[in-house]
Design an enzyme around this catalytic site. Structure first.
Site, PDB file in Angstrom:
ATOM      1  N   TYR A   1      -1.343  -0.455  10.720  1.00  0.00           N
ATOM      2  CA  TYR A   1      -1.639  -1.085   9.425  1.00  0.00           C
ATOM      3  C   TYR A   1      -0.471  -0.877   8.457  1.00  0.00           C
ATOM      4  O   TYR A   1       0.036  -1.823   7.844  1.00  0.00           O
ATOM      5  CB  TYR A   1      -2.926  -0.494   8.848  1.00  0.00           C
ATOM      6  CG  TYR A   1      -3.121  -0.777   7.381  1.00  0.00           C
ATOM      7  CD1 TYR A   1      -3.352  -2.065   6.922  1.00  0.00           C
ATOM      8  CD2 TYR A   1      -3.052   0.258   6.428  1.00  0.00           C
ATOM      9  CE1 TYR A   1      -3.508  -2.323   5.568  1.00  0.00           C
ATOM     10  CE2 TYR A   1      -3.215   0.007   5.083  1.00  0.00           C
ATOM     11  CZ  TYR A   1      -3.434  -1.284   4.654  1.00  0.00           C
ATOM     12  OH  TYR A   1      -3.581  -1.532   3.317  1.00  0.00           O
TER      13      TYR A   1
ATOM     14  N   LYS B   1       2.360  -3.574   6.608  1.00  0.00           N
ATOM     15  CA  LYS B   1       2.635  -3.686   5.162  1.00  0.00           C
ATOM     16  C   LYS B   1       4.139  -3.508   4.900  1.00  0.00           C
ATOM     17  O   LYS B   1       4.734  -4.237   4.104  1.00  0.00           O
ATOM     18  CB  LYS B   1       1.830  -2.651   4.371  1.00  0.00           C
ATOM     19  CG  LYS B   1       0.354  -2.949   4.307  1.00  0.00           C
ATOM     20  CD  LYS B   1       0.051  -4.084   3.332  1.00  0.00           C
ATOM     21  CE  LYS B   1      -1.401  -4.501   3.368  1.00  0.00           C
ATOM     22  NZ  LYS B   1      -1.706  -5.689   2.592  1.00  0.00           N
TER      23      LYS B   1
ATOM     24  N   SER C   1       0.824  -1.210   0.000  1.00  0.00           N
ATOM     25  CA  SER C   1       0.000   0.000   0.000  1.00  0.00           C
ATOM     26  C   SER C   1       0.856   1.257   0.000  1.00  0.00           C
ATOM     27  O   SER C   1       1.934   1.290   0.608  1.00  0.00           O
ATOM     28  CB  SER C   1      -0.867  -0.013   1.253  1.00  0.00           C
ATOM     29  OG  SER C   1      -1.441   1.249   1.458  1.00  0.00           O
TER      30      SER C   1
HETATM   31  N1  UFG Z   1     -12.710  11.810   2.836  1.00  0.00           N
HETATM   32  C1  UFG Z   1     -13.759  12.655   3.138  1.00  0.00           C
HETATM   33  N2  UFG Z   1     -14.863  12.111   3.733  1.00  0.00           N
HETATM   34  C2  UFG Z   1     -14.977  10.784   4.030  1.00  0.00           C
HETATM   35  C3  UFG Z   1     -13.894   9.925   3.727  1.00  0.00           C
HETATM   36  C4  UFG Z   1     -12.771  10.483   3.143  1.00  0.00           C
HETATM   37  O1  UFG Z   1     -13.692  13.851   2.877  1.00  0.00           O
HETATM   38  O2  UFG Z   1     -16.018  10.364   4.580  1.00  0.00           O
HETATM   39  C5  UFG Z   1     -11.511  12.358   2.151  1.00  0.00           C
HETATM   40  C6  UFG Z   1     -10.224  12.179   2.920  1.00  0.00           C
HETATM   41  O3  UFG Z   1     -10.014  13.242   3.795  1.00  0.00           O
HETATM   42  C7  UFG Z   1      -9.221  12.118   1.776  1.00  0.00           C
HETATM   43  C8  UFG Z   1      -9.984  11.474   0.629  1.00  0.00           C
HETATM   44  O4  UFG Z   1     -11.349  11.637   0.956  1.00  0.00           O
HETATM   45  O5  UFG Z   1      -8.861  13.422   1.374  1.00  0.00           O
HETATM   46  C9  UFG Z   1      -9.709   9.984   0.474  1.00  0.00           C
HETATM   47  O6  UFG Z   1      -9.911   9.321   1.716  1.00  0.00           O
HETATM   48  P1  UFG Z   1     -10.008   7.721   1.832  1.00  0.00           P
HETATM   49  O7  UFG Z   1     -10.284   7.392   3.271  1.00  0.00           O
HETATM   50  O8  UFG Z   1     -10.942   7.185   0.814  1.00  0.00           O
HETATM   51  O9  UFG Z   1      -8.562   7.231   1.413  1.00  0.00           O
HETATM   52  P2  UFG Z   1      -7.137   7.538   2.092  1.00  0.00           P
HETATM   53  O10 UFG Z   1      -6.300   8.139   1.019  1.00  0.00           O
HETATM   54  O11 UFG Z   1      -7.239   8.262   3.344  1.00  0.00           O
HETATM   55  O12 UFG Z   1      -6.667   6.074   2.516  1.00  0.00           O
HETATM   56  C10 UFG Z   1      -6.524   5.070   1.558  1.00  0.00           C
HETATM   57  C11 UFG Z   1      -6.806   3.688   2.187  1.00  0.00           C
HETATM   58  C12 UFG Z   1      -5.727   3.296   3.135  1.00  0.00           C
HETATM   59  C13 UFG Z   1      -4.398   3.450   2.504  1.00  0.00           C
HETATM   60  C14 UFG Z   1      -4.227   4.866   1.978  1.00  0.00           C
HETATM   61  C15 UFG Z   1      -2.915   5.098   1.303  1.00  0.00           C
HETATM   62  O13 UFG Z   1      -8.010   3.704   2.882  1.00  0.00           O
HETATM   63  O14 UFG Z   1      -5.899   1.947   3.498  1.00  0.00           O
HETATM   64  O15 UFG Z   1      -5.258   5.129   1.043  1.00  0.00           O
HETATM   65  O16 UFG Z   1      -2.706   4.117   0.389  1.00  0.00           O
HETATM   66  F1  UFG Z   1      -3.452   3.198   3.403  1.00  0.00           F
END
Ligand code: UFG
Length: 334
Positions: free
Chosen positions: A142, A146, A118
């Site tokens: 997590y 990885k 990841s």
């Molecule tokens: N976001 C919102 N509202 C929500 C959920 C997310 O505004 O309800 C925003 C977050 O702040 C971020 C973007 O949407 O800016 C993406 O968020 P995600 O939670 O979908 O994804 P992340 O990039 O935070 O995390 C993902 C995976 C992890 C992994 C990470 C890096 O969930 O497991 O990418 O690879 F580790």
């Protein structure tokens, strides 16, 4: 589906703690609908921490004169949030599980593995586009697991006299679903991730989306991510296997993303436009641990693999929504 379309013979191992056995039934249906004849998919229900179980899977395959030649290792827990609450579970399932798998692989001289890693292992001390040589600084249990598994794989590679074939695929943000609408994700409980949350708001299950901050240093102030269609992600595994089989033994890490950034607002707008639906949202404060921008530099993967992601954000929104519409409760209730 991608592997079977390519003629691979598969054994699938799953504990099914977060998944449905019906997914495999759907896999078969998709191929039947396309008139693609496949051999039986062997399914084994079990936990990769159970060495005896893994050993039996390898033994049975050998005795049937079909020794396992490669492993794609996806088995693991993947919630950053849950890992912070319960790190020992994450070390046990992800790291102990991987170690038990690798020991059995070594015993059976099966030394080709594609590992699902990841982008989270890069940590949060940077901004923008990341190359594979960026130092690993995971910020959650997590992410630590990885990174640890990548290290264990590197040690197996070295101790073998550089004789294993290992590809670590560092996923960015996979979303979307199989274009047939028959396969997709249905997270248990309230989704942490943006895309499944958007789908639930669009279905009317939640009143609105909560956007975590519009004061980030990005064009519209919301977080920017590198979303990749799950079918492009699947294709990268097939390409990685082909690459490993056709090249010298090696240990390689590859960013699997599109190289393009999309903000939360852009994703929401595209989803609404393409699917003709309403998506109310409110802006709240930043979420702890988030970074403004996370985009893959995918040049290395493009240069090494016979692969290039082809699906657009529109495709991701359309396919993800089709799956949700056809399966409002996931696999169990069409
Ligand atoms: N976001 C919102 N509202 C929500 C959920 C997310 O505004 O309800 C925003 C977050 O702040 C971020 C973007 O949407 O800016 C993406 O968020 P995600 O939670 O979908 O994804 P992340 O990039 O935070 O995390 C993902 C995976 C992890 C992994 C990470 C890096 O969930 O497991 O990418 O690879 F580790």
């Amino acid at each position: 589906v991608s592997l079977l379309e390519d003629g691979y013979k598969l054994i699938v191992i799953d504990s099914n703690i977060n998944s449905s056995p019906l997914a495999l039934v759907r896999v078969k249906e998709i191929l039947q609908n396309k008139n693609i004849a496949i051999e039986e998919i062997i399914f084994k229900n079990g936990d990769i921490r159970d060495v005896n179980f893994i050993n039996n899977v390898f033994k049975e395959a050998s005795l049937a004169n079909n020794p396992i030649t490669a492993v794609i290792h996806f088995a693991g827990l993947k919630s950053v949030f849950e890992s912070v609450k319960n790190p020992s579970l994450y070390w046990d399932v992800n790291v102990v599980g991987s170690l038990s798998l690798l020991k059995v692989m070594e015993y059976y001289d099966c030394t080709t593995i594609v590992f699902s890693s990841s982008a989270t292992i890069y940590g949060d001390d940077w901004s923008g586009s990341i190359v594979e040589s960026t130092g690993l600084e995971p910020k959650s249990p997590y992410g630590n697991t990885k990174a640890a598994i990548e290290k264990i794989l590197e040690d197996f590679f070295k101790i073998s006299g550089n004789n294993w074939r290992v590809a670590n695929l560092r996923y960015f943000n996979p979303i979307g679903a199989h274009p047939s609408g028959m396969l997709g994700e249905n997270p248990l409980g309230i989704p942490n991730n943006l895309f499944p949350y958007i789908c639930r708001v669009a279905k009317g299950e939640y009143k609105n989306l909560v956007i975590y901050g519009n004061d980030w240093p990005t064009e519209d102030g919301t977080g920017v991510r590198d979303y990749i269609h799950v079918m492009d992600l699947a294709a990268s595994h097939r390409a990685a296997l082909d690459y490993l089989f056709n090249n010298e033994p090696q240990f390689i890490s590859l960013n699997i993303g599109t190289g393009r950034g999309t903000s939360v607002i852009q994703l929401v707008d595209t989803f609404k436009r393409i699917n003709n639906c309403d998506l109310p949202y409110v802006i709240s404060k930043r979420r702890k641990g988030d970074v403004p921008t996370l985009i893959a530099n995918n040049q290395y993967a493009l240069s090494k693999l016979d692969w290039s992601p082809s699906k657009s954000i529109e495709d991701m929104c359309k396919d993800g929504w089709r799956w949700n519409l056809l399966n409002p409760k996931g696999f169990e209730n069409r």
